[in-house]
Scaffold this motif. Structure first.
Motif, PDB file in Angstrom:
ATOM      1  N   GLN A   1       0.904  -0.963  -0.033  1.00  0.00           N
ATOM      2  CA  GLN A   1       0.014  -0.039  -0.036  1.00  0.00           C
ATOM      3  C   GLN A   1       0.762   1.001   0.060  1.00  0.00           C
ATOM      4  O   GLN A   1       0.570   2.193  -0.591  1.00  0.00           O
ATOM      5  N   LEU A   2       2.024   1.295   0.444  1.00  0.00           N
ATOM      6  CA  LEU A   2       2.954   2.396   0.765  1.00  0.00           C
ATOM      7  C   LEU A   2       3.657   2.730  -0.640  1.00  0.00           C
ATOM      8  O   LEU A   2       3.610   3.817  -0.940  1.00  0.00           O
ATOM      9  N   ASP A   3       3.715   1.661  -1.595  1.00  0.00           N
ATOM     10  CA  ASP A   3       4.259   1.874  -2.819  1.00  0.00           C
ATOM     11  C   ASP A   3       3.238   2.710  -3.568  1.00  0.00           C
ATOM     12  O   ASP A   3       3.241   3.498  -4.382  1.00  0.00           O
ATOM     13  N   ARG A   4       1.728   2.316  -3.295  1.00  0.00           N
ATOM     14  CA  ARG A   4       0.670   2.996  -4.115  1.00  0.00           C
ATOM     15  C   ARG A   4       0.738   4.413  -3.705  1.00  0.00           C
ATOM     16  O   ARG A   4       0.515   5.476  -4.550  1.00  0.00           O
ATOM     17  N   VAL A   5       0.984   4.878  -2.317  1.00  0.00           N
ATOM     18  CA  VAL A   5       0.797   6.173  -1.920  1.00  0.00           C
ATOM     19  C   VAL A   5       2.055   6.815  -2.585  1.00  0.00           C
ATOM     20  O   VAL A   5       1.888   7.887  -2.949  1.00  0.00           O
ATOM     21  N   LEU A   6       3.293   6.424  -2.718  1.00  0.00           N
ATOM     22  CA  LEU A   6       4.469   6.951  -3.261  1.00  0.00           C
ATOM     23  C   LEU A   6       4.164   7.168  -4.671  1.00  0.00           C
ATOM     24  O   LEU A   6       4.928   8.103  -5.114  1.00  0.00           O
ATOM     25  N   THR A   7       3.406   6.357  -5.356  1.00  0.00           N
ATOM     26  CA  THR A   7       3.326   6.519  -6.905  1.00  0.00           C
ATOM     27  C   THR A   7       2.105   7.641  -6.935  1.00  0.00           C
ATOM     28  O   THR A   7       2.162   8.468  -7.827  1.00  0.00           O
ATOM     29  N   ASP A   8       0.947   7.150  -6.327  1.00  0.00           N
ATOM     30  CA  ASP A   8      -0.152   8.115  -6.647  1.00  0.00           C
ATOM     31  C   ASP A   8      -0.553   9.382  -5.387  1.00  0.00           C
ATOM     32  O   ASP A   8      -1.547   9.997  -5.779  1.00  0.00           O
ATOM     33  N   GLY A   9       0.231   9.414  -4.467  1.00  0.00           N
ATOM     34  CA  GLY A   9      -0.136  10.295  -3.396  1.00  0.00           C
ATOM     35  C   GLY A   9       0.191  11.794  -3.598  1.00  0.00           C
ATOM     36  O   GLY A   9       0.920  12.150  -4.563  1.00  0.00           O
ATOM     37  N   THR A  10      -0.214  12.560  -2.970  1.00  0.00           N
ATOM     38  CA  THR A  10      -0.146  14.091  -3.062  1.00  0.00           C
ATOM     39  C   THR A  10       1.254  14.225  -2.278  1.00  0.00           C
ATOM     40  O   THR A  10       1.936  13.298  -1.778  1.00  0.00           O
ATOM     41  N   PRO A  11       1.833  15.263  -2.332  1.00  0.00           N
ATOM     42  CA  PRO A  11       3.122  15.649  -1.729  1.00  0.00           C
ATOM     43  C   PRO A  11       3.211  15.245  -0.266  1.00  0.00           C
ATOM     44  O   PRO A  11       4.167  14.437   0.080  1.00  0.00           O
ATOM     45  N   ALA A  12       2.156  15.563   0.370  1.00  0.00           N
ATOM     46  CA  ALA A  12       1.930  15.238   1.770  1.00  0.00           C
ATOM     47  C   ALA A  12       1.693  13.815   2.181  1.00  0.00           C
ATOM     48  O   ALA A  12       2.446  12.984   2.813  1.00  0.00           O
ATOM     49  N   GLY A  13       1.313  13.284   1.105  1.00  0.00           N
ATOM     50  CA  GLY A  13       0.898  11.672   1.464  1.00  0.00           C
ATOM     51  C   GLY A  13       2.158  11.015   1.030  1.00  0.00           C
ATOM     52  O   GLY A  13       2.442   9.967   1.591  1.00  0.00           O
TER      53      GLY A  13
END
Length: 126
Positions: free
Chosen positions: A60-72
């Motif tokens: 899931q963290l890989d998804r946040v690193l790919t798709d997340g906002t800067p804060a995410g």
């Protein structure tokens, strides 16, 4: 479909969705009342899931690193420090050149920071 999957998976998914959309980085209570922001609560839920479900959290963290906002992405790289320090360092190194801005909170103090500057600080502190 609604209701499919285990409760922990749904809760982790909801917390990760909150991180993907995060507009503020705060690791504790903010303001005079010390209120926890929903995104801070989501970060804490993901952090708590690390012990029992490290592989799923990592995915899931890989998804946040790919798709997340800067804060995410800052939240995701911070969480990676707990489970895979080498991956966290790689993430911070990649983020070091990102000029995107986000809001930070430390207690009552609100500020704006670029993801690149924040990543550089995390790398220097490691």
């Amino acid at each position: 479909m609604f209701g499919i999957g285990k409760k922990w998976e749904r809760e982790l998914g909801a917390a990760v969705d909150e991180l993907v959309a995060a507009d503020t980085l705060a690791f504790g209570g903010v303001g005079i009342a010390g209120k926890l922001l929903p995104v801070t609560e989501a970060y804490e839920r993901v952090l708590a899931a690390l012990d029992e479900h490290p592989e799923e959290v990592r995915r899931q963290l890989d998804r946040v690193l790919t798709d997340g906002t800067p804060a995410g992405r800052a939240y995701a790289a911070t969480l990676l420090e707990s489970i895979d320090p080498a991956a966290a360092r790689a993430a911070w190194t990649t983020l070091r050149d990102d000029p995107s801005e986000f809001t930070t909170f430390v207690g009552c103090v609100m500020d704006r920071e670029t993801l690149g500057a924040y990543a550089s600080q995390r790398l220097a502190a490691a």
